[in-house]
Design an enzyme around this catalytic site. Sequence first.
Site, PDB file in Angstrom:
ATOM      1  N   LYS A 111       0.768  -0.497  -0.167  1.00 22.63           N
ATOM      2  CA  LYS A 111      -0.039   0.074   0.026  1.00 22.63           C
ATOM      3  C   LYS A 111       0.853   1.843   0.841  1.00 22.63           C
ATOM      4  O   LYS A 111       1.389   1.615   0.508  1.00 22.63           O
ATOM      5  CB  LYS A 111      -0.399   0.354   1.124  1.00 22.63           C
ATOM      6  CG  LYS A 111      -2.130   1.308   1.514  1.00 22.63           C
ATOM      7  CD  LYS A 111      -2.481   1.816   2.306  1.00 22.63           C
ATOM      8  CE  LYS A 111      -1.909   2.862   3.032  1.00 22.63           C
ATOM      9  NZ  LYS A 111      -1.503   4.127   1.792  1.00 22.63           N
TER      10      LYS A 111
ATOM     11  N   GLU B 131       8.965   0.930  10.476  1.00 27.24           N
ATOM     12  CA  GLU B 131      10.939   2.453  10.793  1.00 27.24           C
ATOM     13  C   GLU B 131       9.597   3.774  10.796  1.00 27.24           C
ATOM     14  O   GLU B 131       9.157   3.915   9.860  1.00 27.24           O
ATOM     15  CB  GLU B 131      11.265   2.263   9.041  1.00 27.24           C
ATOM     16  CG  GLU B 131      11.706   1.038   8.830  1.00 27.24           C
ATOM     17  CD  GLU B 131      12.850   0.395   9.173  1.00 27.24           C
ATOM     18  OE1 GLU B 131      13.585   1.971   9.688  1.00 27.24           O
ATOM     19  OE2 GLU B 131      13.805  -0.314   9.522  1.00 27.24           O
TER      20      GLU B 131
ATOM     21  N   CYS C  46      13.233  11.184   7.165  1.00 27.93           N
ATOM     22  CA  CYS C  46      12.821  10.615   9.269  1.00 27.93           C
ATOM     23  C   CYS C  46      14.529  10.918   9.345  1.00 27.93           C
ATOM     24  O   CYS C  46      14.522  10.931  10.609  1.00 27.93           O
ATOM     25  CB  CYS C  46      13.176   9.122   8.705  1.00 27.93           C
ATOM     26  SG  CYS C  46      14.207   8.594   7.473  1.00 27.93           S
TER      27      CYS C  46
ATOM     28  N   GLU D 222       8.511  15.903  15.931  1.00 27.20           N
ATOM     29  CA  GLU D 222       9.010  15.752  14.735  1.00 27.20           C
ATOM     30  C   GLU D 222       8.188  16.485  13.461  1.00 27.20           C
ATOM     31  O   GLU D 222       7.453  16.925  13.573  1.00 27.20           O
ATOM     32  CB  GLU D 222       8.867  14.208  14.216  1.00 27.20           C
ATOM     33  CG  GLU D 222       9.771  14.062  12.636  1.00 27.20           C
ATOM     34  CD  GLU D 222       9.542  12.851  12.298  1.00 27.20           C
ATOM     35  OE1 GLU D 222       8.230  12.467  12.347  1.00 27.20           O
ATOM     36  OE2 GLU D 222       9.982  12.090  11.619  1.00 27.20           O
TER      37      GLU D 222
HETATM   38  P1  NAD Z   1       1.830   8.339   7.609  1.00 25.33           P
HETATM   39  O1  NAD Z   1       2.145   7.693   9.005  1.00 25.33           O
HETATM   40  O2  NAD Z   1       1.630   9.560   7.659  1.00 25.33           O
HETATM   41  O3  NAD Z   1       1.414   7.315   7.119  1.00 25.33           O
HETATM   42  C1  NAD Z   1       2.956   6.372   6.579  1.00 25.33           C
HETATM   43  C2  NAD Z   1       1.488   4.823   5.849  1.00 25.33           C
HETATM   44  O4  NAD Z   1       0.396   4.441   6.624  1.00 25.33           O
HETATM   45  C3  NAD Z   1       1.045   6.198   4.278  1.00 25.33           C
HETATM   46  O5  NAD Z   1       1.027   5.059   3.142  1.00 25.33           O
HETATM   47  C4  NAD Z   1      -0.708   5.617   5.395  1.00 25.33           C
HETATM   48  O6  NAD Z   1      -1.554   5.962   4.098  1.00 25.33           O
HETATM   49  C5  NAD Z   1      -0.579   4.772   6.376  1.00 25.33           C
HETATM   50  N1  NAD Z   1      -1.475   4.325   7.144  1.00 25.33           N
HETATM   51  C6  NAD Z   1      -2.163   6.474   7.685  1.00 25.33           C
HETATM   52  N2  NAD Z   1      -3.292   5.881   8.862  1.00 25.33           N
HETATM   53  C7  NAD Z   1      -3.023   4.119   8.624  1.00 25.33           C
HETATM   54  C8  NAD Z   1      -3.385   3.521   9.665  1.00 25.33           C
HETATM   55  N3  NAD Z   1      -4.263   3.635  10.436  1.00 25.33           N
HETATM   56  N4  NAD Z   1      -3.451   1.720   8.935  1.00 25.33           N
HETATM   57  C9  NAD Z   1      -2.570   1.840   8.478  1.00 25.33           C
HETATM   58  N5  NAD Z   1      -1.877   2.698   7.196  1.00 25.33           N
HETATM   59  C10 NAD Z   1      -1.841   3.548   8.015  1.00 25.33           C
HETATM   60  O7  NAD Z   1       3.706   8.809   7.546  1.00 25.33           O
HETATM   61  P2  NAD Z   1       3.595  10.199   6.160  1.00 25.33           P
HETATM   62  O8  NAD Z   1       3.090  10.943   6.292  1.00 25.33           O
HETATM   63  O9  NAD Z   1       3.147   9.423   4.856  1.00 25.33           O
HETATM   64  O10 NAD Z   1       4.816   9.682   6.182  1.00 25.33           O
HETATM   65  C11 NAD Z   1       6.085  10.900   7.135  1.00 25.33           C
HETATM   66  C12 NAD Z   1       6.243   9.785   8.454  1.00 25.33           C
HETATM   67  O11 NAD Z   1       6.906   9.008   7.803  1.00 25.33           O
HETATM   68  C13 NAD Z   1       7.251  10.250   9.574  1.00 25.33           C
HETATM   69  O12 NAD Z   1       7.140  10.242  10.904  1.00 25.33           O
HETATM   70  C14 NAD Z   1       8.909  10.038   8.968  1.00 25.33           C
HETATM   71  O13 NAD Z   1       9.789  10.202   9.778  1.00 25.33           O
HETATM   72  C15 NAD Z   1       8.077   8.629   8.703  1.00 25.33           C
HETATM   73  N6  NAD Z   1       9.673   7.969   8.177  1.00 25.33           N
HETATM   74  C16 NAD Z   1      10.658   7.070   8.421  1.00 25.33           C
HETATM   75  C17 NAD Z   1      11.363   6.462   7.733  1.00 25.33           C
HETATM   76  C18 NAD Z   1      12.435   5.319   8.739  1.00 25.33           C
HETATM   77  O14 NAD Z   1      12.928   4.833   8.042  1.00 25.33           O
HETATM   78  N7  NAD Z   1      12.561   5.241  10.662  1.00 25.33           N
HETATM   79  C19 NAD Z   1      11.590   6.840   6.379  1.00 25.33           C
HETATM   80  C20 NAD Z   1      10.473   7.495   5.922  1.00 25.33           C
HETATM   81  C21 NAD Z   1       9.522   7.800   6.727  1.00 25.33           C
END
Ligand code: NAD
Length: 489
Positions: free
Chosen positions: A173, A248, A282, A383
């Site tokens: 997804k 992650e 991140c 963050e």
């Molecule tokens: P997000 O958590 O809002 O969404 C990430 C994914 O999760 C999306 O595909 C979203 O549709 C899905 N999602 C949202 N709610 C959900 C739920 N209730 N159940 C299942 N899936 C759900 O994050 P974002 O805004 O897309 O990305 C930014 C975040 O990602 C930041 O916090 C960043 O630090 C983190 N990130 C971490 C890494 C790492 O390697 N640690 C890498 C890239 C990004």
Amino acid sequence: MELNHYINGNWYTSVNGQERNITNPANGKIIAHTVDGTTDDVKTAIRVARSAFDQGDWAELCSTERSKLLIEVAIRIEKHLDTIAELEMLDNGKPLHEAKIDVQDAADCFRYYASIIRTATGQTYNTAPALETVVVREPVGVCGLIVPWNFPLLMSVWKIAAALAAGNTIVLKPSEITPITAVKLFEIFDDIGLPDGVVNLVMGDGKIVGNELAVSHDIDMISFTGGTDTGRHIMKAATGNLKKVSLELGGKSPNIIFADTDIDMAVDYALYGIYYGAGQICSAASRILVEDSIYGAFVERFVIRANNITVGAGDNPNTEMGPLVSEEHMQKVLAYIQTGKEEGARIACGGNRLTNMELENGYFVEPTAFIDVKQHMRIVQEEIFGPVVTIQKFTNESEAIEFANNTKYGLAGSVFTKDYNKAWRVIKKIKAGITWINTYHENYYEAPWGGYKESGIGRSLSESGLDEFSELKQININLQPDMIDWFRE
Ligand code: NAD
């Protein structure tokens, strides 16, 4: 552009026929429409992934054959590098040169896992007379992969390459904000003819599509990259069948700069650490900690350089920093800037949305730095995920370590100093999974990627990434079978 789900080797629209607009963050224009997945769409994808796994066409394929197919994926990604990079730029907003690096990295990731799957070893032990214990690696099963929008292709590939190398079947997804390059990747999978049902793509909302993957009892493992709060939700949702969970998550990473370092070099890396990807990384170095004796000089030079950064659309070759990914995310970042001001921190540079000329309909925010910050402030603790950094003063090594570790996150961190004894001492005390000495953002597939504390559970990349997507089985072989006589006859 119309983007559809990919399930069981075919392209599908959603069962409810709903669509979602995908916009270019540099100008707010609609560039694509995607189908919007329902729980029924996900259930179908999970069912076919389950049956593909159970049939064993992929899991039982020898690693040499799996490796060949992964290399074929890498070759085709490289063949379409320019097109995929341009789509990534349009969808996410990042400058074209950054998008090209991502696409090349995606190809390299497939090559890396294609190569290590051929050398991945098990173990054997002569555990008792005439008894051999063999430990073999097996795939986990059906893996649900959920990824964010900041590196749409690359974050998908980090998971897919390792999961497929290990012999799993997958349902991906992508972020509902940036699904385009995932579709391109699945077109490649379609072209090379992976067995039906091995790779499946369902687009749509996290709370619907992502949640269904997390709760489904037919999913054996969920591998998630995204925000810490979402990760927490997914972990709870995954308890029904106690599936394996790999997370992650977010970060608030410290970049510690000691007085003995070359200030210009430290400024250079500090800018790269926070403003690369417009801070939507991140592992971004979002907290700069500077030793008090060079604090003034550091801030002065940092501000001059930050004000010089060319902000613009990704297709402008002069652009050094692109827009934020969406209007909603830009508003979140601007709200944090407002919070910082209200908390009493002072803006040293930036602080505003950019709306001049051709930027007016895009989601651009100036490279921003706060000074006069205190450890308890929200802009230091939370963050922001945008081009916003705090520059904080410390007086000695132990205070630098204390500040560095004093957030709930533990993803990354760095130290700048000419004294390598000090650098080693400090880096060993930093509670983070990814660290650097006198550099930043270097990342190679050979080393594991992941966080301490609330930055995650498990590791991506490297052989650890393969382990994440594997189960280990011990097989004990009796070489001289005979009566055991444990109970009297
Ligand atoms: P997000 O958590 O809002 O969404 C990430 C994914 O999760 C999306 O595909 C979203 O549709 C899905 N999602 C949202 N709610 C959900 C739920 N209730 N159940 C299942 N899936 C759900 O994050 P974002 O805004 O897309 O990305 C930014 C975040 O990602 C930041 O916090 C960043 O630090 C983190 N990130 C971490 C890494 C790492 O390697 N640690 C890498 C890239 C990004």
